[in-house]
Scaffold this motif. Structure first.
Motif, PDB file in Angstrom:
ATOM      1  N   ARG A 176      -7.971 -16.335 -26.522  1.00  0.00           N
ATOM      2  CA  ARG A 176      -6.565 -15.410 -26.059  1.00  0.00           C
ATOM      3  C   ARG A 176      -6.415 -14.469 -27.539  1.00  0.00           C
ATOM      4  N   ASN A 230      -2.165 -10.482 -22.691  1.00  0.00           N
ATOM      5  CA  ASN A 230      -2.906  -9.822 -21.764  1.00  0.00           C
ATOM      6  C   ASN A 230      -4.108  -9.619 -21.797  1.00  0.00           C
ATOM      7  N   GLN A 231      -4.804 -10.109 -22.865  1.00  0.00           N
ATOM      8  CA  GLN A 231      -6.208 -10.025 -23.316  1.00  0.00           C
ATOM      9  C   GLN A 231      -6.829 -11.213 -23.669  1.00  0.00           C
ATOM     10  N   THR A 232      -8.163 -11.523 -23.345  1.00  0.00           N
ATOM     11  CA  THR A 232      -8.940 -12.623 -23.769  1.00  0.00           C
ATOM     12  C   THR A 232     -10.250 -12.246 -24.360  1.00  0.00           C
ATOM     13  N   THR A 247      -8.843  -8.122 -19.499  1.00  0.00           N
ATOM     14  CA  THR A 247      -7.379  -8.134 -19.224  1.00  0.00           C
ATOM     15  C   THR A 247      -7.457  -9.710 -18.381  1.00  0.00           C
ATOM     16  N   ASN A 248      -6.014 -10.117 -18.273  1.00  0.00           N
ATOM     17  CA  ASN A 248      -5.783 -11.140 -17.437  1.00  0.00           C
ATOM     18  C   ASN A 248      -6.596 -11.073 -15.941  1.00  0.00           C
ATOM     19  N   GLU A 249      -6.355 -10.038 -15.247  1.00  0.00           N
ATOM     20  CA  GLU A 249      -7.157  -9.936 -13.955  1.00  0.00           C
ATOM     21  C   GLU A 249      -8.606  -9.907 -14.184  1.00  0.00           C
ATOM     22  N   GLU A 306      -9.451 -13.544 -14.537  1.00  0.00           N
ATOM     23  CA  GLU A 306      -9.436 -14.167 -13.408  1.00  0.00           C
ATOM     24  C   GLU A 306     -10.585 -14.049 -12.335  1.00  0.00           C
ATOM     25  N   GLU A 309      -8.487 -21.261 -14.690  1.00  0.00           N
ATOM     26  CA  GLU A 309      -8.121 -21.215 -16.116  1.00  0.00           C
ATOM     27  C   GLU A 309      -6.869 -21.850 -16.110  1.00  0.00           C
ATOM     28  N   ALA A 334      -3.522 -21.917 -18.137  1.00  0.00           N
ATOM     29  CA  ALA A 334      -2.848 -20.771 -18.388  1.00  0.00           C
ATOM     30  C   ALA A 334      -2.490 -20.796 -19.994  1.00  0.00           C
TER      31      ALA A 334
END
Length: 52
Positions: free
Chosen positions: A7, A11-13, A26-28, A31, A41, A43
């Protein structure tokens, strides 16, 4: 598919695949990747290694 998750901000990984590729998601997007691999995941996890 094996990869590490890191992470880098809320909002970014970064996803680093063991074949040398990496992507910033991004988180979306993360996922979606995890749902495709059948992994859910945690969180609050800052860094993890995932193998499937």
């Amino acid at each position: 598919m094996s990869f590490n998750l890191n992470r880098i901000n809320p909002n970014q990984t970064q996803v680093m695949f063991f074949d040398g590729r990496f992507e910033t998601l991004t988180n979306e997007e993360l996922e979606e990747l995890l749902s495709q691999t059948g992994i859910s995941e945690k969180a609050e996890e800052q860094e993890s290694s995932v193998t499937s």
